[in-house]
Enzyme design. Structure first.
Site, PDB file in Angstrom:
ATOM      1  N   ASP A 202     -14.640  68.898-101.154  1.00 47.54           N
ATOM      2  CA  ASP A 202     -15.203  69.562-100.916  1.00 47.54           C
ATOM      3  C   ASP A 202     -16.977  68.464-100.793  1.00 47.54           C
ATOM      4  O   ASP A 202     -16.503  67.427-102.282  1.00 47.54           O
ATOM      5  CB  ASP A 202     -16.434  70.080-101.591  1.00 47.54           C
ATOM      6  CG  ASP A 202     -16.491  71.412-101.699  1.00 47.54           C
ATOM      7  OD1 ASP A 202     -17.616  71.807-100.335  1.00 47.54           O
ATOM      8  OD2 ASP A 202     -16.434  72.730-101.745  1.00 47.54           O
TER       9      ASP A 202
ATOM     10  N   ARG B 173     -20.099  69.071-100.222  1.00 43.82           N
ATOM     11  CA  ARG B 173     -21.041  70.195 -99.961  1.00 43.82           C
ATOM     12  C   ARG B 173     -22.173  69.795-101.551  1.00 43.82           C
ATOM     13  O   ARG B 173     -21.485  69.151-102.401  1.00 43.82           O
ATOM     14  CB  ARG B 173     -20.984  71.761-100.258  1.00 43.82           C
ATOM     15  CG  ARG B 173     -20.466  72.125 -99.017  1.00 43.82           C
ATOM     16  CD  ARG B 173     -20.203  73.577 -98.840  1.00 43.82           C
ATOM     17  NE  ARG B 173     -19.062  73.975 -99.594  1.00 43.82           N
ATOM     18  CZ  ARG B 173     -18.307  75.304-100.197  1.00 43.82           C
ATOM     19  NH1 ARG B 173     -19.408  75.659 -99.356  1.00 43.82           N
ATOM     20  NH2 ARG B 173     -17.385  74.495-100.922  1.00 43.82           N
TER      21      ARG B 173
END
Ligand SMILES: [Zn+2]
Length: 216
Positions: A142, A144
């Site tokens: 991930d 982000r």
């Protein structure tokens, strides 16, 4: 320890009346920014009482905030491979009711980009899950970041938020950037036959708190 990110400033603010495919409509005030750390064109949508001028002398409630990462396939085309479209639609209405901001973050596919996301989908069709697929493509599980989200909140003079999210990483990252998360409000779960495996993976790998049961 909280480290306040570099200062961003509001570049433009403009009224944007919204109407969704199901007929739901509300008025937003949309903000763009200068100085966001990743140079991307993230947006903040002020909704409900935050879309209107502050009434003189009246204090407003802590705003409800949702950082939503862009998902072209889900947000725009209604892809059934994820739950982003229904999540976005739900968030806009709940924030409009409570007063707050939807932060629309241009970090497609957990930050790996649109083309890589489609490649990850192709890999998932061979049996690997969404996190393993990102790793196989040379990305982190991930990627982000919510630093720009925190910069946007600081620019909007928002220091305390109620966070609409099931993802503990969002609260952690915002807190580490000097945003006080006074409450975490769970979102609804939008399960379909096509996305149940994806959602199960989110729970198992991403520590999300979701109650997954398919409607009978
Ligand atoms: Zn999506």
């Amino acid at each position: 320890m909280a480290l306040r990110p570099p200062t961003a400033t509001i570049r433009t603010q403009v009224e944007l009346p919204l109407r969704f495919a199901d007929g739901y409509a509300t008025d937003a005030l949309v903000f763009s920014f200068d100085g966001l750390v990743d140079g991307r064109e993230h947006l903040a949508f002020a909704l409900g009482d935050r879309a209107a001028a502050r009434p003189a002398g009246r204090r407003r409630a802590v705003p409800l905030i949702r950082p939503h990462s862009e998902c072209l396939t889900g947000d725009v085309f209604g892809s059934q491979r994820c739950d982003c479209g229904p999540q976005l639609r739900e968030a806009v209405e709940r924030i409009a009711d409570a007063g707050g901001y939807l932060l629309y973050l241009r970090q497609e596919g957990r930050g790996i980009g649109l083309y890589s996301k489609l490649e990850a989908y192709a890999l998932q069709d061979t049996g690997v899950d969404t996190y393993e697929a990102n790793l196989a493509l040379g990305h982190a599980e991930d990627e982000r970041s919510y630093v720009a989200a925190a910069q946007m909140l600081h620019a909007l003079r928002v220091s305390r938020v109620a966070l609409l999210s099931n993802n503990p990483d969002k609260a952690r990252q915002l807190r580490s950037c000097g945003v006080t998360v006074v409450a975490q409000v769970r979102t609804g779960v939008h399960v379909s036959a096509a996305n149940v495996r994806y959602l199960e993976t989110k729970v198992r790998r991403g520590e999300h708190t979701l109650d997954l049961s398919l409607p009978a």
